[in-house]
Design a protein around this motif. Structure first.
Motif, mmCIF file in Angstrom:
data_model
loop_
_atom_site.group_PDB
_atom_site.id
_atom_site.type_symbol
_atom_site.label_atom_id
_atom_site.label_comp_id
_atom_site.label_asym_id
_atom_site.label_seq_id
_atom_site.Cartn_x
_atom_site.Cartn_y
_atom_site.Cartn_z
ATOM 1 N N PHE A 87 0.836 -1.189 0.000
ATOM 2 C CA PHE A 87 0.000 0.000 0.000
ATOM 3 C C PHE A 87 0.878 1.248 0.000
ATOM 4 O O PHE A 87 2.004 1.231 0.493
ATOM 5 N N ASN A 88 0.341 2.321 -0.536
ATOM 6 C CA ASN A 88 1.047 3.595 -0.553
ATOM 7 C C ASN A 88 0.875 4.275 0.796
ATOM 8 O O ASN A 88 -0.221 4.674 1.159
ATOM 9 N N LEU A 94 -6.418 4.962 0.807
ATOM 10 C CA LEU A 94 -6.649 4.100 -0.344
ATOM 11 C C LEU A 94 -6.342 2.645 -0.043
ATOM 12 O O LEU A 94 -6.279 1.831 -0.946
ATOM 13 N N GLY A 95 -6.170 2.297 1.222
ATOM 14 C CA GLY A 95 -5.943 0.885 1.495
ATOM 15 C C GLY A 95 -5.275 0.559 2.809
ATOM 16 O O GLY A 95 -4.770 -0.531 2.973
ATOM 17 N N GLY A 96 -5.293 1.453 3.773
ATOM 18 C CA GLY A 96 -4.748 1.128 5.074
ATOM 19 C C GLY A 96 -3.230 1.214 5.115
ATOM 20 O O GLY A 96 -2.545 1.385 4.118
ATOM 21 N N SER A 97 -2.684 1.035 6.312
ATOM 22 C CA SER A 97 -1.251 1.144 6.539
ATOM 23 C C SER A 97 -0.577 -0.195 6.276
ATOM 24 O O SER A 97 -1.052 -1.241 6.712
ATOM 25 N N ALA A 98 0.552 -0.163 5.567
ATOM 26 C CA ALA A 98 1.256 -1.404 5.241
ATOM 27 C C ALA A 98 1.966 -1.996 6.443
ATOM 28 O O ALA A 98 2.398 -3.148 6.397
ATOM 29 N N VAL A 105 2.001 -5.684 5.462
ATOM 30 C CA VAL A 105 0.867 -6.217 4.709
ATOM 31 C C VAL A 105 1.018 -5.927 3.224
ATOM 32 O O VAL A 105 1.334 -4.802 2.825
ATOM 33 N N ALA A 106 0.782 -6.940 2.403
ATOM 34 C CA ALA A 106 0.711 -6.781 0.951
ATOM 35 C C ALA A 106 -0.651 -7.282 0.491
ATOM 36 O O ALA A 106 -1.141 -8.312 0.964
ATOM 37 N N ARG A 107 -1.277 -6.552 -0.421
ATOM 38 C CA ARG A 107 -2.584 -6.931 -0.952
ATOM 39 C C ARG A 107 -2.401 -7.726 -2.242
ATOM 40 O O ARG A 107 -1.535 -7.406 -3.072
ATOM 41 N N CYS A 108 -3.221 -8.753 -2.414
ATOM 42 C CA CYS A 108 -3.122 -9.629 -3.580
ATOM 43 C C CYS A 108 -4.472 -9.657 -4.289
ATOM 44 O O CYS A 108 -5.499 -9.935 -3.663
ATOM 45 N N ALA A 157 -8.220 -2.573 6.386
ATOM 46 C CA ALA A 157 -8.253 -1.272 7.051
ATOM 47 C C ALA A 157 -7.037 -1.043 7.943
ATOM 48 O O ALA A 157 -6.466 0.037 7.959
ATOM 49 N N ALA A 158 -6.640 -2.069 8.730
ATOM 50 C CA ALA A 158 -5.506 -1.910 9.651
ATOM 51 C C ALA A 158 -5.090 -3.280 10.170
ATOM 52 O O ALA A 158 -5.826 -4.264 10.048
ATOM 53 N N ILE A 159 -3.902 -3.325 10.763
ATOM 54 C CA ILE A 159 -3.405 -4.570 11.351
ATOM 55 C C ILE A 159 -2.668 -4.251 12.641
ATOM 56 O O ILE A 159 -2.060 -3.187 12.790
#
Length: 345
Positions: A87-88, A94-98, A105-108, A157-159
């Motif tokens: 995520f940026n 636009l997609g939560g904190s990495a 976290v990486a989105r697939c 959203a978050a981890i």
């Protein structure tokens, strides 16, 4: 007799002179700090910086990142598994904190959106673990999605160290956005805390096995962004020891207000007046006053003494870890300096 009286006068005068308090210079209202900044990365930090405790994540591109363990000094270049991306950090909406806890976290995104999953990198273990949302149980917490609405979807959203937070929506035609939580280790799914709402007394704690945290008095959940279709969301409140940074939207979403609050106190101090980036740890809270302003502003904790910290030219506030303060320029050059600590004087 005259000699005796003279001695008495001299002694009395000496005593009176000794009792005159010495002049102490006034302490400046704002302490100005001029730290030594050093370059961590000369370029390429285009996806921003995230810091939490001892860990720092530098987003190079959607497919490249760097993790720094400040306690050991270890650096790991990360490439997400095939088909996944980071995520940026500059646009967390636009997609939560990495980064959260000790996870990256990486989105697939497979060809079918319903099969979306996530890859979690454990910084201590150096391993990747897939996590797929349990859609049936997550949708059961949303009044529209539990009926089988085909527009329903989940997104990250978050981890934290224990829980993965999902945002659950069903498009513009139905009820409010809700949130569901999935335990990283067990896969258990739970609903959002019942009093997690504007003015409420509960928030999700992604680092707690029980998930729910009851706010200390007199703190309350701030008002978040209002959507005409989904209603008013809970605002954010982040704790740093006994202090909390709360962010609240005004009616009509015209302004974002940031406050410093404290447990068992009436403290509600307005900070970050322009809604610029903010960073905090248990020793200080720091914010940007504006790009034309040559310094970052801040407050030491717990004394609330104000300070001003000179920044590199054109650099914006990027993050504050336990040990370092980070700033990044528009062309991706990353600077760091020691995290500010209030002097004893």
């Amino acid at each position: 007799m005259s000699i005796f009286l003279g001695l008495v006068v001299m002694v009395a005068g000496s005593v009176a002179q000794a009792k005159v308090p010495r002049h102490k210079p006034k302490r400046p209202a704002i302490l100005v700090l001029r730290p030594k900044w050093h370059v961590v990365a000369p370029s390429g930090v285009a996806y921003g910086v995230l810091a939490t405790g001892r860990y720092v994540f530098l987003g190079k591109t959607p497919g490249s990142g760097l993790v720094i363990d400040e306690q050991t000094g270890k650096r790991v270049v990360l490439t997400p598994p095939a088909g996944c991306y980071f995520f940026n950090a500059n646009t967390p909406a636009l997609g939560g904190s990495a980064l959260g806890g000790s996870w990256v976290v990486a989105r697939c995104d497979p060809p079918y959106p319903t099969l979306r999953y996530y890859e979690l990198y454990s910084i201590p273990n150096g391993t990747w673990t897939p996590l797929s949302p349990n859609l049936n149980q997550l949708f059961a917490f949303n009044p529209d999605c539990k009926t089988g609405d085909p527009q329903c979807s989940t997104d990250y959203a978050a981890i934290g160290s224990q829980w993965f937070e999902f945002q659950i929506t069903c498009g513009y035609h139905c009820g409010p956005t809700t949130f569901g939580f999935q335990n990283i280790q067990s896969g258990e799914v739970d609903d959002q805390p019942p009093d997690w709402k504007p003015g409420g007394t509960e928030i999700p704690d992604l680092n707690s096995p029980t998930l729910t945290r009851t706010l200390c008095e007199p703190l309350r959940v701030p008002r978040g962004f209002t959507d005409p279709n989904s209603g008013t969301m809970p605002g954010t409140i982040e704790f740093y020891g006994q202090f909390a940074v709360a962010q609240q939207w005004s009616a009509g979403n015209l302004n974002l207000y940031t406050y410093l609050e404290r447990c068992a106190s009436r403290l509600r101090k307005s900070i970050d007046p322009n809604g610029w980036p903010i960073a905090a740890n248990t020793r200080a809270v720091i914010w940007m006053t504006g790009y034309s302003h040559p310094a970052f502003d801040g407050l030491f904790l717990p004394t609330l003494r104000r300070f001003r910290l000179t920044r590199p030219p054109s650099a914006s506030l990027a993050g504050l870890s336990a040990k370092h303060l980070y700033a990044v320029t528009p062309d991706g050059r990353l600077y760091a300096t020691a995290a500010p600590v209030q002097p004893n004087r």
